[in-house]
Design a protein around this motif. Structure first.
Motif, PDB file in Angstrom:
ATOM      1  N   THR A 110      22.356   9.365   0.999  1.00 52.03           N
ATOM      2  CA  THR A 110      22.597   8.407  -0.074  1.00 52.03           C
ATOM      3  C   THR A 110      23.170   7.126   0.493  1.00 52.03           C
ATOM      4  O   THR A 110      23.827   7.132   1.530  1.00 52.03           O
ATOM      5  CB  THR A 110      23.569   8.980  -1.115  1.00 52.03           C
ATOM      6  OG1 THR A 110      24.802   9.282  -0.474  1.00 52.03           O
ATOM      7  CG2 THR A 110      22.998  10.228  -1.760  1.00 52.03           C
TER       8      THR A 110
ATOM      9  N   ALA B 296      26.949   2.172  -2.846  1.00 54.89           N
ATOM     10  CA  ALA B 296      26.621   1.250  -3.933  1.00 54.89           C
ATOM     11  C   ALA B 296      26.883  -0.178  -3.493  1.00 54.89           C
ATOM     12  O   ALA B 296      27.809  -0.465  -2.725  1.00 54.89           O
ATOM     13  CB  ALA B 296      27.442   1.593  -5.168  1.00 54.89           C
TER      14      ALA B 296
ATOM     15  N   ASP C 172      27.462 -10.426 -11.077  1.00 55.30           N
ATOM     16  CA  ASP C 172      27.369  -9.186 -11.847  1.00 55.30           C
ATOM     17  C   ASP C 172      28.254  -9.251 -13.096  1.00 55.30           C
ATOM     18  O   ASP C 172      27.843  -8.875 -14.191  1.00 55.30           O
ATOM     19  CB  ASP C 172      27.784  -7.994 -10.985  1.00 55.30           C
ATOM     20  CG  ASP C 172      26.859  -7.786  -9.806  1.00 55.30           C
ATOM     21  OD1 ASP C 172      25.632  -7.918  -9.995  1.00 55.30           O
ATOM     22  OD2 ASP C 172      27.346  -7.495  -8.698  1.00 55.30           O
TER      23      ASP C 172
ATOM     24  N   ARG D  83      26.169  -8.698 -16.600  1.00 60.06           N
ATOM     25  CA  ARG D  83      24.708  -8.705 -16.681  1.00 60.06           C
ATOM     26  C   ARG D  83      24.230  -7.398 -17.292  1.00 60.06           C
ATOM     27  O   ARG D  83      24.746  -6.318 -16.986  1.00 60.06           O
ATOM     28  CB  ARG D  83      24.076  -8.866 -15.293  1.00 60.06           C
ATOM     29  CG  ARG D  83      24.158 -10.256 -14.740  1.00 60.06           C
ATOM     30  CD  ARG D  83      23.088 -10.526 -13.672  1.00 60.06           C
ATOM     31  NE  ARG D  83      22.591  -9.357 -12.996  1.00 60.06           N
ATOM     32  CZ  ARG D  83      22.791  -9.082 -11.712  1.00 60.06           C
ATOM     33  NH1 ARG D  83      23.522  -9.889 -10.958  1.00 60.06           N
ATOM     34  NH2 ARG D  83      22.273  -8.006 -11.159  1.00 60.06           N
ATOM     35  N   ASP D  84      23.216  -7.480 -18.140  1.00 62.16           N
ATOM     36  CA  ASP D  84      22.726  -6.283 -18.826  1.00 62.16           C
ATOM     37  C   ASP D  84      22.233  -5.224 -17.861  1.00 62.16           C
ATOM     38  O   ASP D  84      22.447  -4.028 -18.072  1.00 62.16           O
ATOM     39  CB  ASP D  84      21.593  -6.657 -19.793  1.00 62.16           C
ATOM     40  CG  ASP D  84      22.095  -7.349 -21.042  1.00 62.16           C
ATOM     41  OD1 ASP D  84      23.329  -7.502 -21.192  1.00 62.16           O
ATOM     42  OD2 ASP D  84      21.259  -7.751 -21.878  1.00 62.16           O
ATOM     43  N   ASP D  85      21.559  -5.648 -16.781  1.00 64.78           N
ATOM     44  CA  ASP D  85      21.035  -4.653 -15.849  1.00 64.78           C
ATOM     45  C   ASP D  85      22.163  -3.926 -15.121  1.00 64.78           C
ATOM     46  O   ASP D  85      22.055  -2.732 -14.824  1.00 64.78           O
ATOM     47  CB  ASP D  85      20.060  -5.289 -14.851  1.00 64.78           C
ATOM     48  CG  ASP D  85      20.734  -6.332 -13.971  1.00 64.78           C
ATOM     49  OD1 ASP D  85      21.420  -7.231 -14.520  1.00 64.78           O
ATOM     50  OD2 ASP D  85      20.596  -6.264 -12.735  1.00 64.78           O
ATOM     51  N   VAL D  86      23.261  -4.623 -14.849  1.00 69.58           N
ATOM     52  CA  VAL D  86      24.412  -3.992 -14.205  1.00 69.58           C
ATOM     53  C   VAL D  86      25.059  -2.999 -15.156  1.00 69.58           C
ATOM     54  O   VAL D  86      25.402  -1.872 -14.767  1.00 69.58           O
ATOM     55  CB  VAL D  86      25.419  -5.054 -13.736  1.00 69.58           C
ATOM     56  CG1 VAL D  86      26.684  -4.409 -13.185  1.00 69.58           C
ATOM     57  CG2 VAL D  86      24.783  -5.961 -12.687  1.00 69.58           C
TER      58      VAL D  86
ATOM     59  N   ARG E  65      23.623  -1.455 -17.568  1.00 65.16           N
ATOM     60  CA  ARG E  65      22.680  -0.346 -17.775  1.00 65.16           C
ATOM     61  C   ARG E  65      22.646   0.594 -16.564  1.00 65.16           C
ATOM     62  O   ARG E  65      22.640   1.823 -16.721  1.00 65.16           O
ATOM     63  CB  ARG E  65      21.286  -0.914 -18.037  1.00 65.16           C
ATOM     64  CG  ARG E  65      20.199   0.129 -18.296  1.00 65.16           C
ATOM     65  CD  ARG E  65      18.890  -0.533 -18.685  1.00 65.16           C
ATOM     66  NE  ARG E  65      18.395  -1.462 -17.682  1.00 65.16           N
ATOM     67  CZ  ARG E  65      18.386  -2.782 -17.815  1.00 65.16           C
ATOM     68  NH1 ARG E  65      18.871  -3.357 -18.902  1.00 65.16           N
ATOM     69  NH2 ARG E  65      17.912  -3.562 -16.851  1.00 65.16           N
ATOM     70  N   ASN E  66      22.634   0.035 -15.363  1.00 61.90           N
ATOM     71  CA  ASN E  66      22.461   0.844 -14.158  1.00 61.90           C
ATOM     72  C   ASN E  66      23.771   1.351 -13.560  1.00 61.90           C
ATOM     73  O   ASN E  66      23.767   2.359 -12.839  1.00 61.90           O
ATOM     74  CB  ASN E  66      21.710   0.027 -13.099  1.00 61.90           C
ATOM     75  CG  ASN E  66      20.300  -0.337 -13.539  1.00 61.90           C
ATOM     76  OD1 ASN E  66      19.662   0.410 -14.269  1.00 61.90           O
ATOM     77  ND2 ASN E  66      19.829  -1.490 -13.106  1.00 61.90           N
ATOM     78  N   ARG E  67      24.883   0.661 -13.851  1.00 66.08           N
ATOM     79  CA  ARG E  67      26.161   1.048 -13.244  1.00 66.08           C
ATOM     80  C   ARG E  67      27.287   1.056 -14.286  1.00 66.08           C
ATOM     81  O   ARG E  67      28.325   0.403 -14.108  1.00 66.08           O
ATOM     82  CB  ARG E  67      26.501   0.093 -12.097  1.00 66.08           C
ATOM     83  CG  ARG E  67      25.412   0.026 -11.018  1.00 66.08           C
ATOM     84  CD  ARG E  67      25.827  -0.844  -9.864  1.00 66.08           C
ATOM     85  NE  ARG E  67      26.989  -0.297  -9.160  1.00 66.08           N
ATOM     86  CZ  ARG E  67      27.635  -0.945  -8.183  1.00 66.08           C
ATOM     87  NH1 ARG E  67      27.237  -2.145  -7.808  1.00 66.08           N
ATOM     88  NH2 ARG E  67      28.681  -0.393  -7.599  1.00 66.08           N
ATOM     89  N   PRO E  68      27.109   1.776 -15.383  1.00 68.56           N
ATOM     90  CA  PRO E  68      28.135   1.757 -16.441  1.00 68.56           C
ATOM     91  C   PRO E  68      29.490   2.267 -15.968  1.00 68.56           C
ATOM     92  O   PRO E  68      30.534   1.764 -16.422  1.00 68.56           O
ATOM     93  CB  PRO E  68      27.543   2.649 -17.533  1.00 68.56           C
ATOM     94  CG  PRO E  68      26.579   3.551 -16.813  1.00 68.56           C
ATOM     95  CD  PRO E  68      26.000   2.694 -15.720  1.00 68.56           C
TER      96      PRO E  68
END
Length: 306
Positions: A7, A10, A60, A225-228, A230-233
């Motif tokens: 892995t 992040a 972000d 940001r919405d993608d942040v 969504r992907n990293r709540p």
């Protein structure tokens, strides 16, 4: 380099924050963001960073003025409000004139020219709001002379807004291009030093506004940001909790003035009222095209305060 098991670590969160007593513990690590690598880029002055955020999604998580956030949401820019107020105050003292010019009241501004950094500046949003609410002066009753563009590129200024070549708002006053000027909190003590508020007892008028509305006008909020989100709540939640702790642990450094009381984290009746009023003002002033659904905004990040 990958971690055991293949892995990858992040990516760091880039977080753009102003330098305040309640943000310094995050930046210097006194209040850690456990398990999240947060990077805090320096930026002074801040307004160019706000424009980069809504135009290029440059960070972000980013501090953002109230008016910029409302306009960004109205334009469909993919950012979500995090429930924190980083800067706020009353703004009856923000409407100013030169001390040597004739005495003038806010109600006398109909048909006049007033300087403001940008029509979308948050201080201007609050000033125009109380001008209409308390004096019956609408935004369209005044010609607003600006020295900068609004942050949100999609927005087009209304016809009663003019762009000047002057570099600073105070220069508009000194050349007598405008009768009065709107200056933000920092500018009042800087380029605006010595200017006179049009409201005779500005502090009392501002306090009356807060008593009437049950909130303090917020200038700077926080968005992700919405993608942040969504992907990293989990990372967003961890950062938010650290910010909340930083605000709580520095409470003793703030006084009981409106500016001191404005700094908060978490959904509350005060923040809800603030957004509702700012949304109404923004709609009245043509800064946005549709009413603001505060309940929907709150629902987007309700999990943060659970």
């Amino acid at each position: 380099m990958s971690r055991p098991g293949g892995t990858h670590p992040a990516a760091p969160l880039t977080v753009l924050l102003g330098d305040y007593p309640h943000t310094r513990p995050l930046k210097d690590g006194t209040v850690p963001v456990d398990g999240v690598d947060c990077r805090y880029p320096a930026c002074s002055p801040l307004p160019p960073a706000f424009a980069r955020m809504v135009r290029d999604l440059a960070h972000d998580i980013c501090e953002m003025p109230m008016a910029t956030y409302l306009q960004a949401r109205d334009a469909g820019i993919p950012v979500t409000l995090l429930p924190a107020v980083l800067v706020g105050s009353t703004h009856h003292r923000s409407l100013t004139r030169l001390p040597e010019t004739p005495q003038l009241g806010p109600g006398d501004l109909v048909g006049r020219r007033v300087g403001v950094r940008a029509y979308g500046q948050t201080t201007g949003l609050w000033v125009r709001g109380w001008l209409q609410e308390e004096y019956g002066v609408k935004s369209s009753d005044i010609t607003w002379v600006t020295t900068e563009d609004v942050h949100v590129a999609q927005y087009v200024n209304p016809p009663y807004v003019e762009r000047s070549r002057a570099e600073r708002v105070v220069d508009l006053l000194r050349t007598h291009d405008v009768t009065a000027a709107v200056l933000g909190p920092k500018a009042i003590g800087g380029q605006g030093a010595g200017l006179v508020p049009l409201v005779a007892d500005a502090e009392s008028a501002g306090q009356a506004w807060t008593d009437r509305h049950g909130t303090v006008p917020a200038n700077h909020l926080l968005v992700v940001r919405d993608d942040v989100l969504r992907n990293r709540p989990d990372a967003v939640l961890t950062f938010y909790r650290a910010l909340k702790k930083s605000i709580e642990t520095t409470a003793g450094e703030r006084d009981d003035s409106p500016a001191g009381r404005a700094v908060t984290a978490g959904w509350s009746a005060s923040l809800t009222a603030c957004l509702e009023i700012a949304g109404r003002y923004a709609l009245e002033q043509g800064l946005i095209t549709a009413p603001v659904d505060v309940a929907a905004i709150e629902a987007e990040t309700a999990f943060l305060d659970k």
